[in-house]
Design a protein around this motif. Structure first.
Motif, PDB file in Angstrom:
ATOM      1  N   LEU A 187       0.833  -1.193   0.000  1.00 12.17           N
ATOM      2  CA  LEU A 187       0.000   0.000   0.000  1.00 12.17           C
ATOM      3  C   LEU A 187       0.871   1.249   0.000  1.00 12.17           C
ATOM      4  O   LEU A 187       1.934   1.291   0.619  1.00 12.17           O
ATOM      5  CB  LEU A 187      -0.917   0.015   1.226  1.00 12.17           C
ATOM      6  CG  LEU A 187      -2.054  -1.009   1.226  1.00 12.17           C
ATOM      7  CD1 LEU A 187      -2.899  -0.857   2.489  1.00 12.17           C
ATOM      8  CD2 LEU A 187      -2.936  -0.881  -0.010  1.00 12.17           C
ATOM      9  N   ALA A 188       0.404   2.291  -0.696  1.00 13.32           N
ATOM     10  CA  ALA A 188       1.161   3.530  -0.810  1.00 13.32           C
ATOM     11  C   ALA A 188       1.270   4.220   0.544  1.00 13.32           C
ATOM     12  O   ALA A 188       0.395   4.118   1.401  1.00 13.32           O
ATOM     13  CB  ALA A 188       0.497   4.462  -1.818  1.00 13.32           C
ATOM     14  N   GLY A 189       2.381   4.933   0.732  1.00  9.32           N
ATOM     15  CA  GLY A 189       2.610   5.668   1.959  1.00  9.32           C
ATOM     16  C   GLY A 189       4.069   6.037   2.075  1.00  9.32           C
ATOM     17  O   GLY A 189       4.893   5.662   1.233  1.00  9.32           O
ATOM     18  N   PRO A 190       4.443   6.803   3.116  1.00 13.66           N
ATOM     19  CA  PRO A 190       5.839   7.211   3.287  1.00 13.66           C
ATOM     20  C   PRO A 190       6.801   6.027   3.341  1.00 13.66           C
ATOM     21  O   PRO A 190       7.897   6.086   2.794  1.00 13.66           O
ATOM     22  CB  PRO A 190       5.821   7.968   4.625  1.00 13.66           C
ATOM     23  CG  PRO A 190       4.403   8.408   4.791  1.00 13.66           C
ATOM     24  CD  PRO A 190       3.562   7.342   4.169  1.00 13.66           C
ATOM     25  N   GLY A 191       6.386   4.943   3.994  1.00 17.52           N
ATOM     26  CA  GLY A 191       7.258   3.773   4.090  1.00 17.52           C
ATOM     27  C   GLY A 191       7.530   3.144   2.743  1.00 17.52           C
ATOM     28  O   GLY A 191       8.656   2.720   2.460  1.00 17.52           O
ATOM     29  N   LYS A 192       6.524   3.090   1.896  1.00 16.55           N
ATOM     30  CA  LYS A 192       6.701   2.506   0.574  1.00 16.55           C
ATOM     31  C   LYS A 192       7.673   3.322  -0.255  1.00 16.55           C
ATOM     32  O   LYS A 192       8.522   2.774  -0.977  1.00 16.55           O
ATOM     33  CB  LYS A 192       5.352   2.404  -0.134  1.00 16.55           C
ATOM     34  CG  LYS A 192       5.447   1.832  -1.553  1.00 16.55           C
ATOM     35  CD  LYS A 192       4.073   1.670  -2.165  1.00 16.55           C
ATOM     36  CE  LYS A 192       4.149   1.123  -3.581  1.00 16.55           C
ATOM     37  NZ  LYS A 192       2.816   0.894  -4.172  1.00 16.55           N
ATOM     38  N   ALA A 193       7.565   4.649  -0.184  1.00 14.74           N
ATOM     39  CA  ALA A 193       8.469   5.507  -0.935  1.00 14.74           C
ATOM     40  C   ALA A 193       9.923   5.279  -0.511  1.00 14.74           C
ATOM     41  O   ALA A 193      10.831   5.205  -1.350  1.00 14.74           O
ATOM     42  CB  ALA A 193       8.078   6.972  -0.747  1.00 14.74           C
ATOM     43  N   ASP A 263       5.968   3.956   8.634  1.00 13.47           N
ATOM     44  CA  ASP A 263       6.432   5.173   7.987  1.00 13.47           C
ATOM     45  C   ASP A 263       7.941   5.210   7.770  1.00 13.47           C
ATOM     46  O   ASP A 263       8.433   5.938   6.911  1.00 13.47           O
ATOM     47  CB  ASP A 263       6.019   6.401   8.813  1.00 13.47           C
ATOM     48  CG  ASP A 263       4.527   6.693   8.704  1.00 13.47           C
ATOM     49  OD1 ASP A 263       3.869   6.076   7.840  1.00 13.47           O
ATOM     50  OD2 ASP A 263       4.026   7.535   9.478  1.00 13.47           O
ATOM     51  N   ASP A 264       8.670   4.407   8.565  1.00 11.39           N
ATOM     52  CA  ASP A 264      10.129   4.380   8.395  1.00 11.39           C
ATOM     53  C   ASP A 264      10.560   3.388   7.318  1.00 11.39           C
ATOM     54  O   ASP A 264      11.748   3.165   7.109  1.00 11.39           O
ATOM     55  CB  ASP A 264      10.830   4.056   9.714  1.00 11.39           C
ATOM     56  CG  ASP A 264      10.437   2.691  10.271  1.00 11.39           C
ATOM     57  OD1 ASP A 264       9.591   2.004   9.640  1.00 11.39           O
ATOM     58  OD2 ASP A 264      10.968   2.299  11.325  1.00 11.39           O
ATOM     59  N   GLY A 265       9.611   2.764   6.621  1.00  9.87           N
ATOM     60  CA  GLY A 265       9.944   1.832   5.553  1.00  9.87           C
ATOM     61  C   GLY A 265      10.155   0.412   6.021  1.00  9.87           C
ATOM     62  O   GLY A 265      10.624  -0.428   5.258  1.00  9.87           O
ATOM     63  N   THR A 266       9.781   0.101   7.256  1.00  9.61           N
ATOM     64  CA  THR A 266       9.963  -1.241   7.792  1.00  9.61           C
ATOM     65  C   THR A 266       8.619  -1.928   7.989  1.00  9.61           C
ATOM     66  O   THR A 266       7.571  -1.290   8.000  1.00  9.61           O
ATOM     67  CB  THR A 266      10.695  -1.224   9.147  1.00  9.61           C
ATOM     68  OG1 THR A 266       9.801  -0.724  10.144  1.00  9.61           O
ATOM     69  CG2 THR A 266      11.941  -0.347   9.083  1.00  9.61           C
ATOM     70  N   PHE A 267       8.656  -3.259   8.167  1.00  9.78           N
ATOM     71  CA  PHE A 267       7.448  -3.994   8.521  1.00  9.78           C
ATOM     72  C   PHE A 267       7.110  -3.798   9.990  1.00  9.78           C
ATOM     73  O   PHE A 267       5.959  -3.654  10.364  1.00  9.78           O
ATOM     74  CB  PHE A 267       7.649  -5.492   8.272  1.00  9.78           C
ATOM     75  CG  PHE A 267       7.535  -5.900   6.848  1.00  9.78           C
ATOM     76  CD1 PHE A 267       8.638  -6.324   6.130  1.00  9.78           C
ATOM     77  CD2 PHE A 267       6.315  -5.849   6.208  1.00  9.78           C
ATOM     78  CE1 PHE A 267       8.524  -6.689   4.809  1.00  9.78           C
ATOM     79  CE2 PHE A 267       6.198  -6.217   4.889  1.00  9.78           C
ATOM     80  CZ  PHE A 267       7.299  -6.635   4.184  1.00  9.78           C
ATOM     81  N   ASN A 268       8.113  -3.875  10.844  1.00  7.26           N
ATOM     82  CA  ASN A 268       7.893  -3.954  12.283  1.00  7.26           C
ATOM     83  C   ASN A 268       7.881  -2.621  13.005  1.00  7.26           C
ATOM     84  O   ASN A 268       7.337  -2.525  14.090  1.00  7.26           O
ATOM     85  CB  ASN A 268       8.974  -4.822  12.928  1.00  7.26           C
ATOM     86  CG  ASN A 268       8.635  -6.283  12.865  1.00  7.26           C
ATOM     87  OD1 ASN A 268       7.899  -6.708  11.975  1.00  7.26           O
ATOM     88  ND2 ASN A 268       9.154  -7.052  13.783  1.00  7.26           N
ATOM     89  N   GLY A 269       8.527  -1.605  12.472  1.00 12.06           N
ATOM     90  CA  GLY A 269       8.690  -0.376  13.225  1.00 12.06           C
ATOM     91  C   GLY A 269       9.531  -0.632  14.452  1.00 12.06           C
ATOM     92  O   GLY A 269      10.685  -1.047  14.350  1.00 12.06           O
TER      93      GLY A 269
END
Length: 289
Positions: A187-193, A263-269
Motif C-alpha cells: 500500500l502507498a505511503g511514506p514507508g513505501k516511498a 512510515d520508516d519503511g519497515t514492517f515492524n517499526g
C-alpha cells in the motif's frame, strides 16, 4: 537483496553463532529497501510497478499504520539458544495450479475462514523465486501472475493472508521482479516511498553472496471475523544456522491482500524481530524435503 540482515562487529566470523546479526550480515542478506531497526535482524520487502494507475493507496480507513488492532498479540521472546535448522529445500513435484485462474484466490466468494493453527495448508506447490521457495495453492492463491512475474489475487481468508505475505517476501529475493512487486503489492505511503528508493539503489549493487533464506512456518497473530486486516508471523530458516521470525501486516484492499509498511519503511517499526529457539507454536510450513 534479501530478507534478513544485520550489522557485523570487529570480531568477524567468530561471532556468527553468538550474535545472529553478524551471521545474517555475512550472508549478504541486506534488506536495503526495508531496514527493520537496529535490532537482531532486518527483513525487507520490495515489489515492482505496473504504473501509477494500479498503485494501491492506504487511505485513512485502510492503513493499519495509523489504526492498530484492538487485540494486538504479545509475543514472548525465546529463552533458549537459537534453533538449528537441518532441512534442505527442494521444489515440490506436485503439479502447480494454473498461473491465472478465475475460480481460486481472490475470486472465491466464500473462502474457508478457519485459522490454521496446527496442520499446514494442503495441496500446496512450492516454486522457486530466485533462490527462495514460495507456496502456491489453487484455493488460497496466487490466482494471477502478471506478465512481469508479479503474483497476486489471494483468498479473503486467514490462509490467503499467509500465502500473500509469504509470496510477497519470496518475490523480493528475485531481482527480476523485486521493484515491480514493491510497487504493486504494498500500500502507498511514506514507508513505501523509502523502500522503493532503497530497492532501486540496491538493484544497482546486488550482493555477491546472496546466502540462503527459506520459509519454515507461520502463525496467524490477528484475524478478526471478516477481517480487513491480518497480522501474521513468518518464520524462516536462515542459512541452516538459525530460525528467524518477523511480523507482517496485511490489508484487504480492493479485492486482494497488500502489505503495509511503517512510515520508516519497515514492517515492524519498533517491534523487534525474533531469533527463535524452536518452532513451537508455529505451523510448520516449508518447501524443504
Amino acid at each position: 537483496m534479501g530478507l534478513f540482515s544485520g550489522s557485523t562487529d570487529s570480531d568477524g566470523d567468530s561471532d556468527s553463532e553468538k550474535n545472529p546479526r553478524s551471521f545474517l550480515e555475512e550472508r549478504g542478506f541486506v534488506a536495503s529497501a526495508i531496514i527493520i531497526g537496529a535490532v537482531l535482524i532486518c527483513l525487507v520487502v520490495w515489489f515492482l510497478a505496473r504504473g501509477s494507475g494500479n498503485n494501491p493507496t492506504a487511505g485513512a480507513s485502510q492503513s493499519p499504520s495509523t489504526v492498530a488492532p484492538t487485540e494486538q498479540p504479545t509475543e514472548v521472546g525465546p529463552t533458549g539458544p537459537p534453533a538449528t535448522p537441518i532441512d534442505t529445500p527442494t521444489a515440490t513435484r506436485t503439479a502447480p495450479p494454473p498461473p491465472n485462474s478465475h475460480t481460486g484466490g481472490c475470486h472465491d466468494k466464500t473462502p474457508d475462514q478457519g485459522i490454521p493453527r496446527i496442520a499446514a495448508p494442503p495441496a500446496v506447490t512450492w516454486q522457486y523465486e530466485a533462490e527462495m521457495l514460495v507456496p502456491l495453492q489453487a484455493a488460497s492463491g496466487p490466482a494471477t501472475t502478471g506478465t512481469d512475474g508479479v503474483r497476486s489475487c489471494f483468498a479473503h481468508s486467514p490462509t490467503g493472508a499467509v500465502f500473500a505475505a509469504m509470496v510477497l517476501l519470496g518475490q523480493v529475493q528475485n531481482s527480476a521482479v523485486s521493484v515491480a512487486a514493491l510497487n504493486q503489492r504494498v500500500l502507498a505511503g511514506p514507508g513505501k516511498a523509502l523502500a522503493l528508493a532503497a530497492a532501486k539503489e540496491d538493484a544497482r549493487t546486488p550482493p555477491t553472496d546472496p546466502g540462503s533464506v527459506q520459509f519454515s512456518g507461520f502463525k496467524v497473530l490477528y484475524y478478526p471475523q471478516n477481517a480487513t486486516q491480518a497480522i501474521v508471523q513468518i518464520a524462516c530458516n536462515l542459512n541452516n544456522k538459525a530460525f528467524g521470525a518477523i511480523q507482517v501486516t496485511m490489508q484487504w484492499y480492493r479485492g486482494d491482500w497488500y502489505a503495509v509498511l511503517q512510515d520508516d519503511g519497515t514492517f515492524n517499526g519498533t517491534v523487534e524481530p525474533d531469533i527463535l529457539s524452536s518452532l513451537d507454536g508455529y505451523v510448520r510450513f516449508s518447501g524443504s524435503s
